[in-house]
Design an enzyme around this catalytic site. Structure first.
Site, short mmCIF file in Angstrom:
data_model
loop_
_atom_site.label_atom_id
_atom_site.label_comp_id
_atom_site.label_asym_id
_atom_site.label_seq_id
_atom_site.Cartn_x
_atom_site.Cartn_y
_atom_site.Cartn_z
NE ARG A 24 -0.61 0.05 4.99
CZ ARG A 24 -1.18 0.47 6.12
NH1 ARG A 24 -2.38 1.01 6.08
NH2 ARG A 24 -0.57 0.36 7.27
NE ARG A 84 7.53 4.99 5.47
CZ ARG A 84 7.13 3.76 5.82
NH1 ARG A 84 6.68 3.53 7.04
NH2 ARG A 84 7.16 2.78 4.94
CG ASP A 126 8.57 -7.26 6.73
OD1 ASP A 126 8.70 -8.26 7.45
OD2 ASP A 126 7.54 -6.56 6.72
CG ASN A 127 8.09 -3.92 9.75
OD1 ASN A 127 7.88 -3.49 8.62
ND2 ASN A 127 7.18 -4.53 10.46
CG ASP A 169 6.77 -0.12 8.32
OD1 ASP A 169 6.33 0.87 7.71
OD2 ASP A 169 7.23 -1.11 7.75
#
Length: 481
Positions: free
Chosen positions: A89, A172, A248-249, A258
Site C-alpha cells: 500500500r 513518508r 521487513d521492518n 513502520d
C-alpha cells in the site's frame, strides 16, 4: 540549490520494484504538512500546503519528477519466512538530494493497490496515518533515528476494516526504504551479480566510508549491526516498543520504520507488549535486543556469498562478527541509561538496575520516574513513589553517588535527557477518536506541538505528561492493514 529528484535505486535492476500508479481519491483535504522538513529537503514552494501539493500527496497527480514504484522485499514475519512481501500500500515517488548531499526517499503510504497487495485494498484508515505522523515526528524530536512524516491527507473516502473508517494517505520520508527483508529478497533471486550490486549500492548510499575497506561487505555487516544496536538501545531508554520487529521492518540505514502497533510503556514492566497480533510476546519490550540480534543474523546470511568463496569460511566470518552484537548493544544501553541518572556508567549501572527493580515492584511510570529526577525539589518524585522506604534508600544512595557535583547543573542536564512528553497510547487514541468521530484535528495539533519539544516542560501541556487513568488505558494496538 534547486530541487533534485533522482531514481538511483530503480537503476539497479527492474527485479527490485514494480512500476505502479497511485489510485486517485475522491475529495482530498490537507490534514498536516511538515514545513520544517520540506525546507530541509528543499522541496519546491508549490508543494507546500497548495492545491498542487494536495493533488500530488493524495496520489491524484503524478508529477513529471516522480517515477512511482512499489518496492519488492521478503521478510521473516514472527519468525516465519515469506519470500515475497513488498509494498502492498505504498509507492516510492522519488529520491531527493538535500543541500547536505544526503539522499532521501519520498513515499506515499495508503495510496492504493500495488502488485504486492496480496488481496488488500492498498488503503489506510486515518488512525494509522495520524499515529505514524505523531509518533515518527515525536521520535525525531526525541533524538531517535527515524523515518519522518512530510504530509498527511484525508482522502474523502471510507476504508473498510472492522467498520468503515475515514481514509488517509501519509507521505513518508526516509534515508531509504531498504530493509533486511530487501536483502533477503535479493538473495532469494540467486543472482550473485545482483546481490553484489545491491550490497554495493547500500554501501555507497549509507556507508560510503566503508566502500574502500579491505573487506567492504564485512564492514557493511558491522555498520548495520552497530546502527541497529544503537537504535534499539535508544528505544529501550525511552520505553518504546516497536511491536512488529519483522525483518521487513528493519532498515539497513538504522532508522525506525513502520509505526503500526507501536506504543510507549508507562508502568515499568520488561514483559510489556501492546500489539494485538503479538500473541506470545515475541516483540515485547524486554525481547527487542534479542530480536535485533536475530534480525542481524538474517542479514548476515544474505551477505555470506560476498564474505568468502568458501561457504564454511563465510559462515565463520559472519558468525564471529554477529557474536559481538550483545556487547555493542550493552555499551550503548548503559551509555543511555547512565545519562538518565547523571552518573558515569560504572557508578550508574547498579543504581539503574536497582531503580528499575523499584519501578517494576511499585508499578511506577517509566518516563516520569526519570523526568522527576531533574526537578529542583523532589516533591513530585516522592509522591510518585509514595515516599516509600525503598525509594528513600535508593534516593539517598543516588545523592551520595552524585557527591560534590553541582546538583543544580546536573538536574538541568537530566532534563535534556529525560523527556517530559512522549506519545502516550491514550493520547494518540484520543487524537484518532476526535478525528474519526468528530472530524476534529484540534487535539492532533495540540499533541504534536507538545511533542515537538519533548524536553521542555510547559504548564499548558501538564495533562499530556501524565499516564493514562485506569478508564483511559489503551492496552492493545493494531497494524491498520
Amino acid at each position: 540549490m534547486p530541487f533534485r529528484p533522482e531514481h538511483s535505486y530503480q537503476e539497479i535492476s527492474d527485479q527490485l520494484f514494480a512500476p505502479c500508479e497511485p489510485t486517485p481519491v475522491q475529495a482530498p483535504q490537507w490534514i498536516a504538512f511538515n514545513e520544517a522538513l520540506a525546507a530541509e529537503l528543499e522541496l519546491p514552494d508549490n508543494l507546500w500546503l497548495s492545491e498542487h501539493g494536495l493533488q500530488i500527496f493524495s496520489g491524484n497527480q503524478v508529477p513529471d519528477w516522480a517515477k512511482p514504484a512499489a518496492l519488492a522485499y521478503a521478510g521473516h514475519q514472527f519468525g516465519n519466512f515469506v519470500p515475497q512481501l513488498g509494498d502492498g500500500r505504498a509507492l516510492l515517488l522519488t529520491e531527493v538530494v538535500d543541500k547536505h548531499q544526503q539522499r532521501f526517499d519520498i513515499q506515499l503510504k495508503g495510496s492504493g493497490r500495488t502488485p504486492f497487495s496480496r488481496g488488500g485494498d492498498g488503503r489506510s484508515p486515518i488512525g494509522p496515518v495520524l499515529r505514524e505522523y505523531i509518533v515518527s515526528e515525536a521520535m525525531h524530536a526525541l533524538g531517535v533515528p527515524t523515518t519522518r512524516a512530510l504530509a498527511a491527507v484525508a482522502t474523502g473516502e471510507l476504508v473498510q476494516r472492522e467498520q468503515a473508517e475515514p481514509g488517509a494517505i501519509l507521505t513518508r520520508v526516509a534515508a531509504s526504504h531498504l530493509r533486511v527483508g530487501t536483502a533477503q529478497y535479493v538473495l532469494a533471486l540467486k543472482d550473485f551479480e545482483l546481490l553484489k550490486k545491491f550490497a554495493d549500492y547500500v554501501l555507497q548510499r549509507h556507508y560510503p566510508d566503508a566502500v574502500s575497506d579491505e573487506q567492504p561487505y564485512l564492514a557493511l555487516l558491522r555498520q548495520v549491526m552497530n546502527n541497529q544496536a544503537k537504535l534499539i538501545a535508544k528505544w529501550m531508554s525511552i520505553g518504546f516498543i516497536h511491536g512488529v520487529m519483522n525483518t521487513d521492518n528493519m532498515t539497513l540505514s538504522g532508522e525506525t520504520i513502520d509505526y503500526g502497533p507501536c506504543a510507549f510503556m508507562e508502568a515499568y514492566d520488561p514483559a510489556t507488549k501492546f500489539s494485538f497480533i503479538d500473541k506470545r510476546g515475541r516483540y515485547a519490550y524486554q525481547n527487542q535486543p534479542a530480536i535485533g540480534l536475530w534480525n542481524i543474523a538474517r542479514f548476515a546470511e544474505t551477505l555470506l556469498p560476498l564474505l568468502a568463496d568458501d561457504p564454511d569460511q563465510a559462515v565463520a566470518i559472519g558468525t564471529a562478527e554477529i557474536e559481538g552484537f550483545q556487547d555493542i548493544y550493552e555499551q550503548y544501553y548503559w551509555q543511555n541509561m547512565s545519562a538518565k541518572i547523571g552518573l558515569p556508567v560504572e557508578t550508574a549501572q547498579p543504581l539503574v538496575t536497582r531503580y528499575l527493580t523499584l519501578l517494576q515492584q511499585q508499578h511506577i511510570d517509566f518516563t516520569l520516574a526519570f523526568r522527576y529526577l531533574g526537578d529542583a525539589n523532589q516533591e513530585r518524585l516522592q509522591k510518585l513513589f509514595n515516599n516509600s522506604a525503598d525509594w528513600q534508600v535508593w534516593h539517598a544512595d543516588w545523592l551520595t553517588a552524585i557527591g560534590e557535583r553541582d546538583i543544580t547543573a546536573l538536574k538541568t542536564k537530566l532534563n535534556t535527557v529525560n523527556p517530559a512528553y512522549i506519545p502516550r497510547n491514550h493520547l494518540v487514541q484520543h487524537v484518532i477518536d476526535a478525528a474519526t468521530e468528530q472530524g476534529s484535528l484540534i487535539e492532533f495539533n495540540r499533541l504534536n506541538k507538545a511533542l515537538s519539544k519533548p524536553y521542555l516542560e510547559r504548564s499548558e501541556f501538564a495533562d499530556l505528561m501524565q499516564p493514562a487513568a485506569k478508564e483511559q488505558a489503551v492496552t492493545q494496538t493494531f497494524c491498520g492493514t
